[in-house]
Design a protein around this motif. Structure first.
Motif, PDB file in Angstrom:
ATOM      1  N   SER A  65       0.833  -1.209   0.000  1.00 60.39           N
ATOM      2  CA  SER A  65       0.000   0.000   0.000  1.00 60.39           C
ATOM      3  C   SER A  65       0.863   1.252   0.000  1.00 60.39           C
ATOM      4  O   SER A  65       1.950   1.272   0.587  1.00 60.39           O
ATOM      5  N   CYS A  66       0.318   2.273  -0.622  1.00 54.88           N
ATOM      6  CA  CYS A  66       0.878   3.635  -0.527  1.00 54.88           C
ATOM      7  C   CYS A  66       2.351   3.689  -0.966  1.00 54.88           C
ATOM      8  O   CYS A  66       3.219   4.173  -0.237  1.00 54.88           O
ATOM      9  N   ILE A  67       2.602   3.157  -2.131  1.00 54.69           N
ATOM     10  CA  ILE A  67       3.968   3.162  -2.675  1.00 54.69           C
ATOM     11  C   ILE A  67       4.119   4.365  -3.617  1.00 54.69           C
ATOM     12  O   ILE A  67       3.315   4.551  -4.536  1.00 54.69           O
ATOM     13  N   HIS A  68       5.147   5.165  -3.343  1.00 57.23           N
ATOM     14  CA  HIS A  68       5.384   6.353  -4.168  1.00 57.23           C
ATOM     15  C   HIS A  68       6.239   5.951  -5.373  1.00 57.23           C
ATOM     16  O   HIS A  68       7.351   5.463  -5.204  1.00 57.23           O
ATOM     17  N   ILE A  78       1.016   8.019  -6.242  1.00 59.42           N
ATOM     18  CA  ILE A  78       0.986   7.166  -5.046  1.00 59.42           C
ATOM     19  C   ILE A  78       0.050   6.002  -5.353  1.00 59.42           C
ATOM     20  O   ILE A  78      -1.111   6.217  -5.737  1.00 59.42           O
ATOM     21  N   TYR A 103      -4.584   9.316  -1.472  1.00 56.31           N
ATOM     22  CA  TYR A 103      -3.472   9.406  -0.528  1.00 56.31           C
ATOM     23  C   TYR A 103      -3.039  10.849  -0.274  1.00 56.31           C
ATOM     24  O   TYR A 103      -2.503  11.159   0.795  1.00 56.31           O
ATOM     25  N   TYR A 106      -5.007  11.885   2.592  1.00 53.22           N
ATOM     26  CA  TYR A 106      -4.486  11.238   3.791  1.00 53.22           C
ATOM     27  C   TYR A 106      -3.203  11.940   4.259  1.00 53.22           C
ATOM     28  O   TYR A 106      -2.975  12.152   5.453  1.00 53.22           O
ATOM     29  N   GLN A 107      -2.386  12.331   3.269  1.00 53.33           N
ATOM     30  CA  GLN A 107      -1.129  13.030   3.578  1.00 53.33           C
ATOM     31  C   GLN A 107      -1.407  14.317   4.359  1.00 53.33           C
ATOM     32  O   GLN A 107      -0.737  14.624   5.352  1.00 53.33           O
ATOM     33  N   ALA A 110      -2.426  13.424   7.910  1.00 55.00           N
ATOM     34  CA  ALA A 110      -1.284  12.910   8.678  1.00 55.00           C
ATOM     35  C   ALA A 110      -0.318  14.040   9.035  1.00 55.00           C
ATOM     36  O   ALA A 110       0.252  14.062  10.131  1.00 55.00           O
ATOM     37  N   GLN A 111      -0.144  14.981   8.087  1.00 54.23           N
ATOM     38  CA  GLN A 111       0.759  16.112   8.330  1.00 54.23           C
ATOM     39  C   GLN A 111       0.289  16.898   9.564  1.00 54.23           C
ATOM     40  O   GLN A 111       1.077  17.200  10.461  1.00 54.23           O
ATOM     41  N   ASN A 114       0.658  14.681  12.847  1.00 54.31           N
ATOM     42  CA  ASN A 114       2.037  14.496  13.316  1.00 54.31           C
ATOM     43  C   ASN A 114       2.643  15.794  13.846  1.00 54.31           C
ATOM     44  O   ASN A 114       3.325  15.799  14.875  1.00 54.31           O
ATOM     45  N   VAL A 117       1.303  16.388  17.274  1.00 53.43           N
ATOM     46  CA  VAL A 117       1.892  15.504  18.299  1.00 53.43           C
ATOM     47  C   VAL A 117       3.323  15.956  18.620  1.00 53.43           C
ATOM     48  O   VAL A 117       3.701  16.076  19.793  1.00 53.43           O
ATOM     49  N   ILE A 118       4.090  16.229  17.568  1.00 50.75           N
ATOM     50  CA  ILE A 118       5.489  16.639  17.788  1.00 50.75           C
ATOM     51  C   ILE A 118       5.538  17.946  18.579  1.00 50.75           C
ATOM     52  O   ILE A 118       6.295  18.087  19.533  1.00 50.75           O
ATOM     53  N   GLN A 121       4.767  17.360  22.180  1.00 47.60           N
ATOM     54  CA  GLN A 121       5.895  16.708  22.875  1.00 47.60           C
ATOM     55  C   GLN A 121       6.992  17.733  23.184  1.00 47.60           C
ATOM     56  O   GLN A 121       7.566  17.729  24.271  1.00 47.60           O
TER      57      GLN A 121
ATOM     58  N   PHE B  13       7.595   8.785  13.834  1.00 49.16           N
ATOM     59  CA  PHE B  13       7.516   9.875  12.866  1.00 49.16           C
ATOM     60  C   PHE B  13       8.279  11.102  13.388  1.00 49.16           C
ATOM     61  O   PHE B  13       8.395  11.314  14.590  1.00 49.16           O
ATOM     62  N   VAL B  35       5.535  15.078   6.301  1.00 49.35           N
ATOM     63  CA  VAL B  35       5.289  13.738   6.808  1.00 49.35           C
ATOM     64  C   VAL B  35       5.359  12.726   5.654  1.00 49.35           C
ATOM     65  O   VAL B  35       4.936  13.003   4.531  1.00 49.35           O
ATOM     66  N   ILE B  37       4.007   9.377   4.134  1.00 46.03           N
ATOM     67  CA  ILE B  37       2.964   8.352   4.246  1.00 46.03           C
ATOM     68  C   ILE B  37       3.391   7.188   3.350  1.00 46.03           C
ATOM     69  O   ILE B  37       4.035   7.383   2.325  1.00 46.03           O
ATOM     70  N   VAL B  39       5.428   4.581   1.698  1.00 46.10           N
ATOM     71  CA  VAL B  39       6.863   4.368   1.577  1.00 46.10           C
ATOM     72  C   VAL B  39       7.411   5.088   0.334  1.00 46.10           C
ATOM     73  O   VAL B  39       6.762   5.126  -0.714  1.00 46.10           O
ATOM     74  N   ARG B  72       3.491  -2.291   8.279  1.00 43.92           N
ATOM     75  CA  ARG B  72       2.893  -3.262   7.342  1.00 43.92           C
ATOM     76  C   ARG B  72       3.932  -4.327   6.957  1.00 43.92           C
ATOM     77  O   ARG B  72       5.016  -3.974   6.455  1.00 43.92           O
ATOM     78  N   TYR B  75       5.943  -4.347   3.638  1.00 40.85           N
ATOM     79  CA  TYR B  75       7.065  -3.429   3.435  1.00 40.85           C
ATOM     80  C   TYR B  75       8.406  -4.100   3.753  1.00 40.85           C
ATOM     81  O   TYR B  75       9.453  -3.647   3.295  1.00 40.85           O
TER      82      TYR B  75
END
Lengths: 506, 168
Positions: A65-68, A78, A103, A106-107, A110-111, A114, A117-118, A121, B13, B35, B37, B39, B72, B75
């Motif tokens: 999945s999600c291979i660039h 993607i 994707y 989704y990117q 996720a951006q 993340n 969260v960073i 922290q 991440f 980020v 996502i 690979v 996964r 991968y």
């Protein structure tokens, strides 16, 4: 959502490739990667170099999945890539599904996730670092102030003792300088300790009944002299309808009003300082009292009115006005503990007015108790009392020795080490123990615990008064728990020491 | 004969996996965090200094995951070497370091693994000493993708280990 998915998936583009077990392309359509028949999969993209092993396992279906990948137009796509193998007779199938739009969404999600969260922290780490730094600062201030207190006790008490000797006028003048300097230094240390307590959240009010009229008169008498010394007039207006006995923290009220008056006198070169106190209202057994300190001094610019309540802030940085700039910050915090505020009106060149309303408890029981206490006078006695002083500082030992010797009715025995205390008590009879807290290799509160566990009843009941600079709320709780009866805060003066001792030897 | 080996970068991440690869492959660095996502796959041919072997490293830059067990499995098919990367400035990225390494070693016992403490440019040597209980036990390289410190060494060192393993 379903429609969104349909839209996204309907835009997807798929390419199907048939390969042999070495990855050589046997058949393909030309949707994403055209003209690839006869080439090897690894020529399309490095991804395929790493999945050769997947072609060799029969009857398997691997989904990557999600291979660039990069298409022939050099654009990133993607994809999901399916590798399906069969038995030995049928060649493997590679399906490339272009899901770039899906994707990309989704990117974006996720951006945001993340980064959030960073950042949290990192904030947490910064917060931990700041808290550690703050704790270090507070501990440093507390320890440093403590170390200053022993020599200061010596200066203060010996100044008092020296005053009672025969001095000529010149010597008396020098002594006054020593006296006022050490008093100022004592005040400064106490202010710094108060600020560190405030910042550590460890400063609380101690509520008990007191005579507020008496307190106001005391303050008036102190500051009338200070004003007079500077050529100013202190005008006081205390309303007759003020209650006499109220429940509150007398020490801290005195501190707030003294800070306001001290400032008013400091920043006024000519004219008057007015000190008003009036009753606002009485409701639900509470009295709201309005205090006001008004001066005809240099005034405060409007844009600086907030700054004056910040620690270590003195607007006038010239050397004309001494002080660390802590008084108003402390006063503001103390007033805030009563759920009130200090307000200020000021005009540059005309003067400033500081006002606050503070609530006090009006409880009949407390008032009666307090009045009863007020009329009690300690019985006089000619008896001589035996006191054990546990103290390692020679200056403090000498100070206490001189003070008590001048009174004539005390015997003083001194031990300097914690381990000597119990044997000394076992072999003598003491009426009271003065206990330093921080001793070499031991602590006064721990020694007191041992005293309270001694088998002889008389020993267990000897009043123990701690001599210490450590008087944070947690410290006081610990002392009480250990069996310490009372605390004299260092640096102390003669009156404080003697009155506290007499309280327990009545 | 052309040798091609698959190297997988794994870790939480934001630890700098993509930046390390960019520094190694393109010798560039950007402060902007984008980020990863899924690979990204890049490759680079290197000549190993010790053995003088020419090798193509196919480097898989996996999306970061705070739970390595969620990676996964597809991968990791055909992996020849692992680089486990954490960020020395964020304890959350190395709190489960020991467990994560055990997890990889259990499932891929004969595959070389190197552990990288990244963002060395943001910490002092004293900080590294203070955390020697964690760092000293596990870390093979302290790197900075920003300055390039130790980045080439990490990849060539792992490649040497991969070749050595392949020759067994």
């Amino acid at each position: 959502m379903l429609e969104q998915y349909k839209k996204e998936y309907s835009q997807s583009v798929n390419q199907y490739i048939v390969v042999d077990l070495d990855g050589n392309i046997l058949e393909s359509d030309n949707v994403i990667f055209p003209d690839v028949v006869g080439k090897n999969l690894s020529d399309i993209h490095p991804f395929f170099e790493s999945v050769h092993s997947a072609l060799l396992e029969p009857n398997k279906r691997h989904i990557f999945s999600c291979i660039h990948l990069t298409n022939p137009e050099n654009q990133t796509i993607i994809t999901d890539i399916i590798v399906k193998t069969f038995d030995g007779k049928q060649p493997p199938l590679v399906a490339i599904l272009d899901l770039t739009t899906h994707y990309d969404n989704y990117q974006t999600t996720a951006q945001v996730r993340n980064e959030s969260v960073i950042n949290s922290q990192i904030l947490e780490l910064k917060n931990e670092y700041l808290q550690e730094k703050e704790a270090f600062k507070n501990a440093f201030i507390a320890n440093f102030s403590h170390e200053l207190r022993d020599p200061l006790t010596g200066i203060l008490t010996f100044s008092d003792i020296l005053k009672k000797t025969h001095l000529n006028d010149e010597q008396l003048n020098y002594l006054r300088v020593i006296d006022s300097s050490s008093t100022y230094l004592k005040q400064l240390i106490e202010d710094i300790l108060d600020i560190s307590k405030i910042e550590a959240g460890k400063l609380d009010l101690v509520i008990s009944p007191f005579n507020i009229k008496q307190l106001l008169e005391d303050i008036q008498s102190v500051f009338a002299i200070k004003a007079q010394q500077k050529g100013l007039e202190l005008i006081t207006n205390f309303n007759d309808n003020l209650p006499e006995i109220v429940g509150g923290d007398a020490l801290r009220l005195r501190q707030v009003l003294s800070n306001l008056l001290e400032n008013a006198i400091k920043f006024t070169e000519e004219g008057t300082v007015t000190f008003n106190a009036s009753l606002n209202q009485i409701r639900a057994q509470k009295a709201s009292i309005h205090f006001q300190v008004k001066d005809t001094g240099i005034g405060i610019p409007e844009d600086k009115l907030e700054d004056i309540f910040t620690s270590f802030t003195q607007l006038n940085n010239s050397q004309a006005y001494k002080g660390a700039g802590l008084g108003l910050a402390i006063a503001k915090h103390l007033v805030s503990l009563t759920h009130s505020k200090i307000s200020v009106d000021s005009t540059v060149g005309e003067g400033s007015t500081f006002s606050t309303n503070i609530n006090f408890i009006l409880d009949k029981n407390q008032v009666l108790k307090s009045k009863k206490k007020d009329v009690l006078t300690p019985p006089k006695s000619n008896r001589k009392f035996s006191i054990l002083l546990v103290e390692d500082s020679e200056i403090t030992q000498l100070s206490i020795l001189k003070i008590l010797a001048s009174r004539g009715n005390y015997f003083l025995d001194i031990v300097t080490k914690g381990e000597d205390v119990i044997p000394r008590i076992e072999n003598s009879e003491f009426d009271l123990i003065l206990m330093d807290i921080k001793l070499p290799n031991s602590y006064g509160d721990e020694i007191t615990k041992l005293i309270r566990k001694m088998p002889e009843r008389e020993h267990k009941k000897i009043p123990v008064i701690a001599l210490t600079a450590r008087v944070m709320k947690d410290d006081l709780k610990r002392y009480k728990k250990a069996g310490i009866n009372d605390v004299i805060q260092k640096p102390f003066d003669e009156n404080t020491l003697v009155s506290k001792i007499e309280e327990y030897l009545k | 004969m052309k040798i091609s080996k698959k190297i997988v970068l794994i870790g939480h991440f934001g630890v700098g996996k993509s930046s390390l690869i960019r520094r190694f492959v393109e010798n560039t660095f950007t402060e902007d965090y984008k980020v990863t996502i899924g690979v990204h796959i890049l490759k680079k041919e290197v000549t190993l200094p010790k053995s003088n072997d020419d090798i193509t490293l196919v480097i898989w830059d996996l999306e970061g995951n705070d739970d390595i067990t969620n990676t996964r499995p597809s991968y990791l098919i055909g992996t020849n070497g692992f680089l486990y990367v954490f960020d020395m400035t964020r304890p959350a990225t190395y709190q489960s370091l020991e467990n994560d390494l055990d997890y990889i070693k259990d499932r891929y016992p004969n595959i070389p693994l190197k552990v990288i403490g990244n963002k060395k440019d943001l910490v002092t040597n004293d900080f590294i000493k203070q955390n020697k209980d964690v760092f000293g036990r596990f870390v093979d390289f302290y790197t900075s993708a920003k300055s390039g410190t130790n980045v080439d060494d990490v990849f060539t060192n792992l490649a040497e280990a991969v070749i050595k393993e392949a020759k067994k």
